[in-house]
Design a protein around this motif. Structure first.
Motif, PDB file in Angstrom:
ATOM      1  N   MET A   1       0.753  -0.929  -0.194  1.00 56.37           N
ATOM      2  CA  MET A   1       0.259   0.058  -0.389  1.00 56.37           C
ATOM      3  C   MET A   1       0.700   0.859  -0.003  1.00 56.37           C
ATOM      4  N   ALA A   2       1.176   2.700  -0.921  1.00 57.51           N
ATOM      5  CA  ALA A   2       1.248   3.053  -0.902  1.00 57.51           C
ATOM      6  C   ALA A   2       0.932   4.022   0.202  1.00 57.51           C
ATOM      7  N   GLN A   3       2.502   5.142   0.716  1.00 57.93           N
ATOM      8  CA  GLN A   3       2.127   5.557   2.073  1.00 57.93           C
ATOM      9  C   GLN A   3       1.464   7.650   1.186  1.00 57.93           C
ATOM     10  N   ASP A   4       0.947   7.644   2.161  1.00 61.14           N
ATOM     11  CA  ASP A   4       0.128   9.197   1.879  1.00 61.14           C
ATOM     12  C   ASP A   4       1.123  10.333   1.187  1.00 61.14           C
ATOM     13  N   PRO A   5       1.858  10.877   0.782  1.00 62.90           N
ATOM     14  CA  PRO A   5       2.824  12.137   0.728  1.00 62.90           C
ATOM     15  C   PRO A   5       2.433  12.866   1.597  1.00 62.90           C
ATOM     16  N   VAL A   6       1.495  13.265   2.211  1.00 61.80           N
ATOM     17  CA  VAL A   6       1.031  14.350   3.013  1.00 61.80           C
ATOM     18  C   VAL A   6       0.999  14.127   4.237  1.00 61.80           C
ATOM     19  N   LEU A   7       0.500  13.019   4.835  1.00 64.03           N
ATOM     20  CA  LEU A   7       1.047  12.420   6.101  1.00 64.03           C
ATOM     21  C   LEU A   7       2.757  12.095   6.076  1.00 64.03           C
ATOM     22  N   ALA A   8       2.647  11.485   5.240  1.00 63.97           N
ATOM     23  CA  ALA A   8       4.433  11.339   5.657  1.00 63.97           C
ATOM     24  C   ALA A   8       5.049  12.860   5.612  1.00 63.97           C
ATOM     25  N   ALA A   9       4.720  13.347   4.959  1.00 66.00           N
ATOM     26  CA  ALA A   9       5.462  15.038   5.568  1.00 66.00           C
ATOM     27  C   ALA A   9       5.242  15.286   6.643  1.00 66.00           C
ATOM     28  N   PHE A  10       4.243  15.307   7.124  1.00 67.53           N
ATOM     29  CA  PHE A  10       3.730  15.295   8.336  1.00 67.53           C
ATOM     30  C   PHE A  10       4.599  14.988   9.411  1.00 67.53           C
ATOM     31  N   ARG A  11       4.394  13.332   9.560  1.00 64.42           N
ATOM     32  CA  ARG A  11       5.196  12.701  10.365  1.00 64.42           C
ATOM     33  C   ARG A  11       6.438  12.616  10.171  1.00 64.42           C
ATOM     34  N   GLN A  12       7.098  13.452   8.949  1.00 60.46           N
ATOM     35  CA  GLN A  12       8.949  13.712   9.647  1.00 60.46           C
ATOM     36  C   GLN A  12       8.869  14.868  10.064  1.00 60.46           C
ATOM     37  N   SER A  13       7.723  15.823  10.109  1.00 62.57           N
ATOM     38  CA  SER A  13       7.957  17.347  10.353  1.00 62.57           C
ATOM     39  C   SER A  13       8.109  17.039  12.248  1.00 62.57           C
ATOM     40  N   ILE A  14       6.899  15.794  12.715  1.00 57.11           N
ATOM     41  CA  ILE A  14       6.891  15.483  14.033  1.00 57.11           C
ATOM     42  C   ILE A  14       8.300  14.781  14.180  1.00 57.11           C
ATOM     43  N   ASP A  15       8.658  13.659  13.492  1.00 57.64           N
ATOM     44  CA  ASP A  15      10.382  13.305  13.497  1.00 57.64           C
ATOM     45  C   ASP A  15      11.440  13.849  14.786  1.00 57.64           C
ATOM     46  N   ASN A  16      11.437  15.018  13.245  1.00 54.54           N
ATOM     47  CA  ASN A  16      12.440  15.901  13.465  1.00 54.54           C
ATOM     48  C   ASN A  16      11.953  16.905  14.736  1.00 54.54           C
ATOM     49  N   ILE A  17      11.311  17.095  15.017  1.00 58.08           N
ATOM     50  CA  ILE A  17      10.816  17.484  16.067  1.00 58.08           C
ATOM     51  C   ILE A  17      11.004  17.253  17.330  1.00 58.08           C
ATOM     52  N   ASP A  18      10.258  15.811  17.742  1.00 58.43           N
ATOM     53  CA  ASP A  18      10.725  15.150  18.102  1.00 58.43           C
ATOM     54  C   ASP A  18      12.312  14.964  18.962  1.00 58.43           C
ATOM     55  N   ALA A  19      13.248  14.632  17.646  1.00 60.11           N
ATOM     56  CA  ALA A  19      14.825  14.247  17.855  1.00 60.11           C
ATOM     57  C   ALA A  19      15.684  15.512  18.612  1.00 60.11           C
ATOM     58  N   ALA A  20      14.503  16.897  18.488  1.00 60.71           N
ATOM     59  CA  ALA A  20      15.082  18.153  19.108  1.00 60.71           C
ATOM     60  C   ALA A  20      15.521  18.443  20.254  1.00 60.71           C
ATOM     61  N   LEU A  21      13.449  17.976  20.852  1.00 63.20           N
ATOM     62  CA  LEU A  21      13.405  17.879  21.642  1.00 63.20           C
ATOM     63  C   LEU A  21      14.549  17.144  22.938  1.00 63.20           C
ATOM     64  N   ILE A  22      14.460  16.104  22.032  1.00 62.49           N
ATOM     65  CA  ILE A  22      15.683  15.475  23.017  1.00 62.49           C
ATOM     66  C   ILE A  22      16.741  15.831  23.271  1.00 62.49           C
ATOM     67  N   PHE A  23      17.312  16.303  21.919  1.00 65.26           N
ATOM     68  CA  PHE A  23      18.372  16.792  21.971  1.00 65.26           C
ATOM     69  C   PHE A  23      18.343  18.021  23.037  1.00 65.26           C
ATOM     70  N   MET A  24      17.342  18.806  22.844  1.00 70.99           N
ATOM     71  CA  MET A  24      17.212  20.146  24.187  1.00 70.99           C
ATOM     72  C   MET A  24      17.754  19.605  25.402  1.00 70.99           C
ATOM     73  N   LEU A  25      16.159  18.595  25.791  1.00 71.98           N
ATOM     74  CA  LEU A  25      16.381  18.083  27.139  1.00 71.98           C
ATOM     75  C   LEU A  25      17.553  17.394  27.758  1.00 71.98           C
ATOM     76  N   ALA A  26      18.856  16.794  26.239  1.00 67.66           N
ATOM     77  CA  ALA A  26      19.811  16.983  27.406  1.00 67.66           C
ATOM     78  C   ALA A  26      20.707  17.115  26.785  1.00 67.66           C
ATOM     79  N   GLU A  27      20.361  18.526  27.057  1.00 68.05           N
ATOM     80  CA  GLU A  27      21.057  19.995  26.974  1.00 68.05           C
ATOM     81  C   GLU A  27      21.149  20.274  28.657  1.00 68.05           C
ATOM     82  N   ARG A  28      19.370  20.181  29.116  1.00 66.79           N
ATOM     83  CA  ARG A  28      19.366  21.082  30.177  1.00 66.79           C
ATOM     84  C   ARG A  28      19.838  20.443  31.503  1.00 66.79           C
TER      85      ARG A  28
END
Length: 95
Positions: A1-28
């Motif tokens: 089944m083909a992945q919905d490109p709009v949903l995939a883009a949203f999820r990629q943004s969420i993944d990037n934000i989650d990664a940034a949160l983890i690195f920010m918490l590590a610095e904190r």
């Protein structure tokens, strides 16, 4: 089944934000570890209820400005603060 490109883009943004949160918490937590070590050396208590309340009030104001639920921001910060205090107590008890 083909992945919905709009949903995939949203999820990629969420993944990037989650990664940034983890690195920010590590610095904190690197900074709060240094604070815990300083408090242990200078015989200061692990917790500072006045500072904690100031920070929670500040975060709630920021949350309102950012259109984020201030109660959520308080719960999140209290979770972080409790973890920091636990780390500070551990540092104190090891010294």
């Amino acid at each position: 089944m083909a992945q919905d490109p709009v949903l995939a883009a949203f999820r990629q943004s969420i993944d990037n934000i989650d990664a940034a949160l983890i690195f920010m918490l590590a610095e904190r937590f690197k900074i709060t570890k240094a604070v815990g070590e300083y408090k242990a050396r200078t015989d200061l208590p692990p917790a500072d209820p006045g500072r904690e309340e100031e920070q929670i009030a500040r975060m709630k104001r920021l949350a309102v400005d950012a259109d984020l639920d201030p109660d959520f921001s308080e719960k999140f910060l209290r979770f972080v603060i409790d973890e920091v205090i636990r780390h500070h107590e551990k540092i104190r008890d090891q010294g």
